[in-house]
Write a protein that holds these residues in place. Structure first.
Motif, short mmCIF file in Angstrom:
data_model
loop_
_atom_site.label_atom_id
_atom_site.label_comp_id
_atom_site.label_asym_id
_atom_site.label_seq_id
_atom_site.Cartn_x
_atom_site.Cartn_y
_atom_site.Cartn_z
N ALA A 158 48.54 37.56 41.18
CA ALA A 158 48.19 36.96 42.47
C ALA A 158 47.43 35.66 42.26
O ALA A 158 47.64 34.66 42.96
N GLU A 159 46.54 35.67 41.27
CA GLU A 159 45.76 34.45 40.99
C GLU A 159 46.69 33.29 40.60
O GLU A 159 46.56 32.16 41.08
N ALA A 191 48.51 32.11 43.63
CA ALA A 191 47.61 31.42 44.56
C ALA A 191 47.32 30.00 44.06
O ALA A 191 47.25 29.05 44.84
N LYS A 192 47.15 29.87 42.75
CA LYS A 192 46.85 28.54 42.21
C LYS A 192 48.06 27.62 42.31
O LYS A 192 47.93 26.43 42.59
N ARG A 230 52.46 29.32 54.17
CA ARG A 230 51.61 29.20 52.99
C ARG A 230 50.22 29.78 53.27
O ARG A 230 49.64 30.47 52.44
N MET A 254 48.68 32.85 51.18
CA MET A 254 47.39 32.80 50.47
C MET A 254 46.51 33.99 50.88
O MET A 254 45.88 34.62 50.03
N LEU A 270 47.79 37.01 49.11
CA LEU A 270 47.46 37.06 47.68
C LEU A 270 46.00 37.46 47.46
O LEU A 270 45.68 38.22 46.55
N VAL A 271 45.12 36.94 48.31
CA VAL A 271 43.70 37.29 48.19
C VAL A 271 43.53 38.80 48.38
O VAL A 271 42.81 39.47 47.63
N ARG A 282 37.68 34.54 47.32
CA ARG A 282 38.11 33.49 48.25
C ARG A 282 37.62 32.12 47.81
O ARG A 282 38.21 31.10 48.13
N MET A 330 39.84 31.46 44.34
CA MET A 330 41.18 32.05 44.22
C MET A 330 41.40 32.63 42.82
O MET A 330 42.47 32.50 42.24
#
Lengths: 131, 534
Positions: free
Chosen positions: B189-190, B193-194, B210, B214, B217-218, B225, B228
């Motif tokens: 997920a990280e 997210a990046k 998007r 996000m 994913l968090v 938060r 991320m």
């Protein structure tokens, strides 16, 4: 628990040790590990359940159907396509064609690869779950 | 449609309220029928036996095998008025549905005789051991015979994963599944997210999507938060558990493993977005052993089972069928009837002479049977519960010959327990089955010791089963390949003259009790329709 059993546990751990120390030819070892439970070390099988390989016309005949049977299984026999490498399959097929007085040509890894391709018997990763 | 009670005038009747109304008026079955009509996929043919109406016209059916396919056939045909007789090779009913408990005796083809020596009340299901919630056919008979069931724990975040063949610091170490899941999903997920934060995914996502992605994913990866980034999460456990006062007070969360260590361990092989259909929770097991299901059948059948009867030959002609068998005293006998329902596994049946067409007989050899091993290990303490806090579930591992180790879903905190020491298939099962029962137990204990150091000191007695070495099965279950499914399978699903085959081997539910039951339902429906037309 008995001391004898604990010794046995230690032996049990050895069962999975690499077979490098064994003096037996690789085909015989592969047979003992994978086939002998049903076909028996004597190659005589169990009448009515598992066919004898010693003196078996099918085993001594054309190599491709024999290789295909080991790769794909047949009528009660499991498939070994995912269990054994091409080299191991060649060695064990050669062993059953030459052991117990059998006399038929050895099988090469190239022949195994050929049958793998023609019968689409590629190795698959074992699932973690069944029934 | 029924009255729109409780629906405001002009509003649409919600689907949920519609079903609630149906259930209130016509009971659950009407609601289920309604769901089926609307495409919710509750197929009644797989949840209920076929209605066999119109009488049996005095016909007699010989059933070969008292496993679940044979018992189901006998039960339903008896209810419909048929005369039935079951020939069963074993001294008990159930077929592969067996539980080994004190006194249970089993002799395999290699001559290994085992008598189960577990303490009273302890058992191992040597055959089927779990019932998924959607196997409504199995659950139908569980309800019909009032078989008490309990939950079977098929997934446990606290259970260990043990992969020797990976690499890195986690390879060959017992690691809790929840920790692997949290870390693998957190780091993934990280990364996503990046990438999304840098705009790398803008081609695939609208600006609005998007934002939602996000947020997803968090939530999914338990990311911070602020940056991320995945820093671990309390769900994966603590080094110091939180508790009273200031010490331990808040405790200390365990640090996550490094992403690369998780990847290299290969332990992620136990993770998937959703469990496979056949592995989904909720799962059940009968209290006291799976054989409570066949016992339910036997209790509710008239005495139609001839035990210790080994089928020698199956004959048929235009007017009927005859089956010869050897009885328990070694004497040959014969029974006659109008039809045969044969549930003998194809691996065994192909060696029994039978009057059937050549293609039918040849088709039986077009299926492989799986070598399958199980072993129950009686432990004098339930160390997995008291020392490791693992209550049921599976220890997935890549130890050849072990497959899955599984911990019992019942008898919590009762002192002793029987765990499943291996459950393995194929060539690796064939290999271990070549050992004597004592050596198999030594193997299972030595390997399990790598995961639980308590194994050796706690082990008391074992019972092992190798289905391919059982003369009445010669394998755990049928394994069809694509060719066999295309040619042999449809042929064997149709009767050859007066002979009908049934069993898990003639379904896409291979190896499951539901397969045996639903195959029997399908075949008795065909047989009954034929009797009605005659």
């Amino acid at each position: 628990m008995t001391k004898a059993f604990l010794t046995g546990v230690a032996l049990g751990a050895l069962l999975l040790a690499p077979a490098a120390a064994s003096a037996a030819p690789p085909g015989e070892t592969i047979f003992a590990d994978n086939c002998a439970a049903c076909h028996q070390a004597s190659g005589k099988g169990v009448p009515g359940a598992f066919p004898a390989l010693a003196g078996n016309k099918f085993v001594l005949g054309a190599p491709a159907p024999v290789i295909s049977t080991i790769l794909n299984g047949r009528g009660g026999m499991p498939a070994f396509k995912s269990e054994l490498t091409d080299l191991q399959l060649a060695q064990v097929t050669s062993y059953i064609r030459s052991g117990w007085g059998n006399k038929a040509a050895v099988v090469t890894p190239a022949q195994v690869i050929g049958v793998r391709n023609s019968t689409q018997a590629m190795a698959e990763q074992r699932g973690l779950q069944a029934h | 449609m029924h009255e729109n009670k409780g629906t405001a005038p002009g509003s649409t009747l919600s689907r949920r309220r519609f079903f609630e109304t149906l259930a209130a008026v016509g009971g659950v079955s009407l609601a289920m029928a309604g769901m089926d009509a609307l495409g919710f996929g509750f197929a009644s043919a797989q949840a209920m036996p076929p209605p066999l109406q119109g009488g049996a016209k005095g016909k007699k059916v010989i059933i070969l095998g008292a496993g679940l396919a044979g018992l189901t056939s006998a039960y339903e045909l008896t209810k419909a008025g048929y005369q039935v007789q079951i020939l069963e090779a074993r001294p008990v009913a159930g077929g592969r549905v067996q539980a080994a408990r004190k006194g249970f005796v089993d002799t395999d083809l290699a001559g290994n005789r085992q008598e189960c020596n577990f303490d009273d009340g302890l058992y191992i299901n040597t055959g089927p051991w779990r019932i998924p919630y959607h196997h409504q056919s199995t659950l139908h008979y569980v309800r019909e015979f009032n078989v008490p069931v309990e939950l079977f724990n098929n997934d446990n975040d606290a259970a260990y994963v043990f992969f020797e063949k990976g690499s890195g610091p986690l390879a060959g170490k017992p690691v809790r599944k929840g920790q692997i899941a949290a870390d693998a999903r957190g780091y993934t997920a990280e990364l996503m997210a990046k990438m999304a934060g840098k705009g790398d995914l803008d081609g695939a996502l609208s600006a609005e999507d998007r934002e939602i992605f996000m947020a997803y994913l968090v939530n999914e990866g338990r990311l911070s938060r602020k940056d991320m980034t995945y820093h671990g999460t309390d769900g994966r456990g603590f080094e110091i558990l939180p508790g009273a006062g200031v010490s331990p007070g808040p405790g200390k969360e365990a640090e996550p493993y490094a992403f690369s260590d998780v990847l290299n361990s290969r332990a992620w092989r136990v993770l998937s977005s959703v469990a496979g259909w056949e592995q989904q929770r909720t799962m059940f097991e009968p209290v006291g052993g799976m054989d409570m299901i066949p016992r339910g059948f036997v209790k509710n059948l008239p005495p139609v089972i001839t035990y210790n009867a080994k089928v020698d030959r199956i004959r048929q002609n235009a007017s009927g069928v005859r089956v010869s068998y050897t009885d328990g005293s070694g004497k040959s006998s014969e029974v006659a009837g109008d039809y045969v329902i044969c549930t003998i596994p194809l691996s065994v049946l192909k060696n029994i002479p039978m009057d059937a067409s050549k293609p039918f007989v040849a088709a039986m050899s077009n299926v492989a049977y799986a070598p399958v091993n199980k072993i129950g290990l009686q432990m004098k303490t339930r160390f997995w519960e008291t020392n490791h806090w693992i209550y049921g579930g599976h220890i997935y591992n890549d130890i050849p010959g072990i497959g899955t180790i599984s911990l019992p879903s019942s008898g919590w905190h009762t002192g002793k327990g029987v765990l499943l020491g291996y459950y393995s298939f194929g060539g690796e099962a064939a290999r271990i089955s070549a050992l004597s029962p004592e050596k198999r137990a030594q193997f299972a204990v030595a390997q399990g010791q790598k995961i639980f150091p308590e194994y050796g000191d706690n082990f008391e007695t074992a019972f092992s089963k190798s289905w391919h070495l059982d003369p009445y099965n010669l394998g755990g279950w049928a394994e069809w390949n694509e060719d066999g499914r295309k040619s042999a399978y449809p042929l064997l699903n149709e009767p050859d003259g007066r002979i009908y085959l049934a069993g898990e081997h003639l379904t896409y539910l291979g190896g499951w009790q539901a397969g045996a039951i639903e195959s029997a339902w399908a075949q008795i429906a065909k047989l009954h329709a034929r009797v009605q037309q005659a």
